[in-house]
Design a protein around this motif. Structure first.
Motif, mmCIF file in Angstrom:
data_model
loop_
_atom_site.group_PDB
_atom_site.id
_atom_site.type_symbol
_atom_site.label_atom_id
_atom_site.label_comp_id
_atom_site.label_asym_id
_atom_site.label_seq_id
_atom_site.Cartn_x
_atom_site.Cartn_y
_atom_site.Cartn_z
ATOM 1 N N ARG A 96 -3.679 18.515 -1.568
ATOM 2 C CA ARG A 96 -2.840 17.516 -0.579
ATOM 3 C C ARG A 96 -1.848 18.506 0.121
ATOM 4 N NH1 ARG A 96 -1.519 14.330 2.133
ATOM 5 N NH2 ARG A 96 0.049 12.939 1.818
ATOM 6 N N LEU A 140 -9.124 2.670 -2.255
ATOM 7 C CA LEU A 140 -7.977 3.466 -2.675
ATOM 8 C C LEU A 140 -6.676 3.163 -1.851
ATOM 9 C CD1 LEU A 140 -9.540 6.989 -3.185
ATOM 10 C CD2 LEU A 140 -8.858 5.569 -5.142
ATOM 11 N N PHE A 141 -6.918 3.056 -0.595
ATOM 12 C CA PHE A 141 -5.607 2.946 0.215
ATOM 13 C C PHE A 141 -5.425 1.362 0.098
ATOM 14 C CE2 PHE A 141 -4.046 1.474 4.376
ATOM 15 C CZ PHE A 141 -2.913 2.011 4.275
ATOM 16 N N ASP A 142 -6.131 0.501 -0.065
ATOM 17 C CA ASP A 142 -5.725 -0.862 0.313
ATOM 18 C C ASP A 142 -6.745 -1.732 -0.636
ATOM 19 O OD1 ASP A 142 -4.679 -3.483 0.688
ATOM 20 O OD2 ASP A 142 -4.443 -3.287 2.929
ATOM 21 N N ARG A 150 -3.859 7.024 -8.455
ATOM 22 C CA ARG A 150 -2.463 7.099 -9.391
ATOM 23 C C ARG A 150 -2.859 6.979 -10.870
ATOM 24 N NH1 ARG A 150 0.763 9.159 -6.168
ATOM 25 N NH2 ARG A 150 0.866 8.338 -4.074
ATOM 26 N N MET A 157 -10.739 0.188 9.366
ATOM 27 C CA MET A 157 -10.897 -0.601 8.299
ATOM 28 C C MET A 157 -11.185 -1.814 8.469
ATOM 29 S SD MET A 157 -7.990 1.196 5.529
ATOM 30 C CE MET A 157 -8.345 3.263 5.185
ATOM 31 N N ARG A 213 -5.069 -3.910 12.618
ATOM 32 C CA ARG A 213 -6.326 -3.957 11.757
ATOM 33 C C ARG A 213 -6.938 -5.298 11.485
ATOM 34 N NH1 ARG A 213 -5.854 -1.984 5.442
ATOM 35 N NH2 ARG A 213 -4.481 -3.931 5.150
ATOM 36 N N TRP A 223 -5.625 9.211 -6.127
ATOM 37 C CA TRP A 223 -5.197 8.258 -5.241
ATOM 38 C C TRP A 223 -5.143 7.126 -5.926
ATOM 39 C CZ3 TRP A 223 -1.634 9.002 -1.865
ATOM 40 C CH2 TRP A 223 -1.648 10.082 -1.077
ATOM 41 N N VAL A 228 0.983 -1.243 -0.025
ATOM 42 C CA VAL A 228 -0.160 -0.105 0.008
ATOM 43 C C VAL A 228 0.789 1.177 0.026
ATOM 44 C CG1 VAL A 228 -1.720 -1.057 1.309
ATOM 45 C CG2 VAL A 228 -0.225 0.284 2.415
ATOM 46 N N ASP A 229 0.399 2.352 -0.468
ATOM 47 C CA ASP A 229 0.896 3.692 -0.306
ATOM 48 C C ASP A 229 0.681 4.172 1.044
ATOM 49 O OD1 ASP A 229 1.786 5.972 -0.725
ATOM 50 O OD2 ASP A 229 0.567 6.541 -2.490
ATOM 51 N N PHE A 248 -0.739 7.977 1.906
ATOM 52 C CA PHE A 248 -2.372 8.077 1.864
ATOM 53 C C PHE A 248 -2.454 9.039 2.915
ATOM 54 C CE2 PHE A 248 -6.861 7.144 2.164
ATOM 55 C CZ PHE A 248 -7.182 7.260 0.889
ATOM 56 N N LYS A 278 -12.391 5.229 0.456
ATOM 57 C CA LYS A 278 -11.082 5.163 1.150
ATOM 58 C C LYS A 278 -10.393 3.918 1.158
ATOM 59 C CE LYS A 278 -11.357 6.723 5.590
ATOM 60 N NZ LYS A 278 -11.617 7.326 6.623
ATOM 61 N N TYR A 332 -14.721 -2.524 8.844
ATOM 62 C CA TYR A 332 -15.935 -1.957 7.638
ATOM 63 C C TYR A 332 -16.934 -3.113 7.361
ATOM 64 C CZ TYR A 332 -13.095 2.515 6.571
ATOM 65 O OH TYR A 332 -12.792 3.711 6.642
#
Lengths: 244, 304
Positions: free
Chosen positions: B217, B165-167, B34, A97, A149, B32, A83-84, A87, B162, A100
């Motif tokens: 950002r 986009l993140f994971d 990319r 998360m 998580r 996000w 992952v980035d 973020f 969210k 969720y």
């Protein structure tokens, strides 16, 4: 009854077959390390089992059923590098998360969810970092957040992709403590692992993998020199013999 | 300033404000994912669809041309996806190829249509650089519906976006379909693009999506605030750019919006509270001071 049964699983990455007729089953309450050289298909195995990567043939059953029906009982910790971390979010939010699915799609998390996430961070020794930007966490701290998580999911079967890679000794100990706690509670954990030195200390089961299963079972029976040589091929043998 | 008071100018201002907000918010998703270049490829790829839509009906019918734009943008998106997944070509290269091929095709078709009887007055050229001045009340309604739709999609599924986009792998593990999310993302993106190209044209459209998100950002470390700020920046640029363009005779609206947006970006780059150039320099300076003074006090303590 086996928690996880894998039968003749075959998968490829572009043109190359990376998994060939992989079969094994995992008993509840075991802590298994998946060990093998680079490119042996360890991460791919996790992804194929979790249906994140397509399989060519074979089948996988979770608790005697399909992944789709058992989704809430299966937890996954991806590789930290997948992952980035730039973020814009904080540690607590990432842990949230994991809840969720339980919050329900299209619904907003409630206070109880937040508290649960906080408890989990605390368990990983990360309570002080709840509001910290994830980009400002160290590698070990990021790994702990990922673990936290996974913990809030309260799954019965966990897959972890190299949780011990590139973390400091304190984080390694913290993670191993948690993994052992999970096992005590009767949960099942499968960990992709790189460090051959610690396999015997950390894991009661081992799955030696090099595109296919070389050996699988209780660590002290299976983690033998011969099996490790066979998994890693000739190179390791020469290296180890040269150093001894 | 007299023009400002004219009825039509007011509609134009409201439209660009709302369009700016919607595309600014949508741009955060592209950022996000990319896929900033993706929005550029898709807006350029809309051009042949617009022209073919016109050629088929023979008159300038906005719904038909927008439908054409949407279809060709989606074909482009599918082609990019196909090239990436079944050849060795990387995604950015695939986008570059599709962008130029579709845009070239669009220009070629445009030239042919302009030579057709009645084609010269079609006003198709305005899709290249946009023509905000021609907007009327009906366009404002279109934009309003679009903006509300984008905000709803973002708001209702905020936590889903969210995690997607993140994971994305973890999201799929939780049962969130990546295919569904990608589909919604692409649909809304294409909607924003085909609405926006009437105002700023296919060439500048991506700037409307990308620049506000990048600017936002620099001010926040929260995804929620990034989306809100990006919407405000986009809307602000639409508003201010349009007002400036009404000051001169025949000044183009689209380019002024983009220039305003870019100005906001430069301000964010320098003054931004997160990672802004000034704040970074200042942080380095204070750190250095602390370091120097602490090592000095160490020295004096050592001397005692």
């Amino acid at each position: 009854m086996a928690v996880l049964t894998v039968n003749d699983l075959t998968a490829s990455y572009r043109k190359n077959k990376v998994l060939n007729d992989v079969s094994f089953n995992v008993q509840p309450g075991s802590l298994t390390s998946i060990v093998g050289p680079n490119g042996a298909g360890k991460s791919t195995l996790l992804k194929v089992m979790l249906e994140l990567h397509p399989k060519l043939s074979g089948d996988v059953s979770f608790f005697g059923s399909t992944l789709n029906k058992m989704k809430t009982r299966v937890g996954y910790v991806p590789q930290r590098g997948s992952v980035d971390w730039d973020f814009p979010t904080d540690a607590l939010d990432v842990v949230l998360m994991g809840l969720y699915g339980r919050v329900g799609w299209l619904k907003w998390p409630k206070r109880e969810h937040r508290e649960k996430a906080m408890d989990s961070l605390e368990k990983m020794g990360m309570a002080d970092y709840a509001g910290r930007q994830i980009s400002q966490l160290s590698g070990g701290q990021q790994q702990r957040v990922f673990l936290a998580r996974a913990l809030v999911q309260e799954a019965d079967l966990y897959f972890m992709d190299e949780p011990l890679a590139g973390v400091d000794a304190a984080t390694e100990q913290a993670i191993m403590t948690i993994l052992n706690e999970l096992r005590m509670k009767g949960k099942t954990v499968m960990v992709v692992h790189h460090d051959l030195q610690t396999v015997e200390d950390y894991f009661d089961h081992v799955l030696l993998l090099n595109r296919t299963v070389v050996a699988h079972g209780v660590t002290k029976d299976v983690f033998t020199k011969d099996n490790v040589y066979q998994t890693y091929g000739g190179t390791l043998r020469y290296m180890m013999e040269a150093t001894t | 300033m007299n023009i400002l008071l004219s009825h039509n100018a007011q509609w134009v201002i409201v439209s660009t404000l709302i369009l700016g907000m919607a595309s600014g918010m949508m741009g955060c998703l592209s950022y996000w994912k990319r896929q900033s270049l993706m929005s550029d490829a898709l807006s350029h790829a809309a051009l042949p669809g617009v022209v073919i839509g016109f050629a088929l009906v023979g008159v300038k019918s906005l719904p038909v041309m927008m439908l054409g734009a949407a279809i060709s943008a989606i074909i482009a998106a599918l082609l990019i996806h196909w090239i990436r997944s079944s050849t060795r070509i990387k995604e950015d290269t695939a986008m570059g190829i599709i962008l130029s091929v579709f845009f070239g095709l669009g220009i070629m078709l445009l030239t042919m249509v302009n030579r057709m009887p009645g084609g010269n007055q079609s006003g198709l050229d305005s899709f290249i650089f946009g023509q905000a001045a021609s907007m009327v009340r009906k366009d404002v309604y279109t934009m309003l519906i679009l903006a509300v739709l984008v905000m709803l999609v973002l708001f209702i599924g905020f936590k889903e976006w969210k995690i997607f986009l993140f994971d994305p792998d973890f999201a799929r593990g939780l049962g969130l379909s990546g295919r569904l999310m990608n589909g919604i993302y692409l649909t809304v993106l294409v909607l924003v693009i085909i609405t926006g190209i009437q105002v700023v044209g296919v060439i500048l459209m991506s700037a409307l999506l990308i620049i506000p998100a990048v600017s936002a950002r620099y001010w926040t470390q929260s995804f929620k605030w990034m989306v809100i700020l990006s919407g405000l920046f986009g809307g602000g640029a639409g508003l201010v750019g349009t007002i400036i363009s009404t000051l001169g005779e025949g000044w183009p609206t689209g380019p002024f919006i983009i220039v305003t947006s870019s100005t906001l970006f430069v301000i964010s780059l320098v003054f931004g509270a997160q990672k802004g150039l000034l704040i970074q320099a200042w942080q380095l300076r204070t750190q250095r001071k602390v370091h120097v003074s602490s090592s000095q006090s160490n020295l004096t303590q050592g001397g005692e």
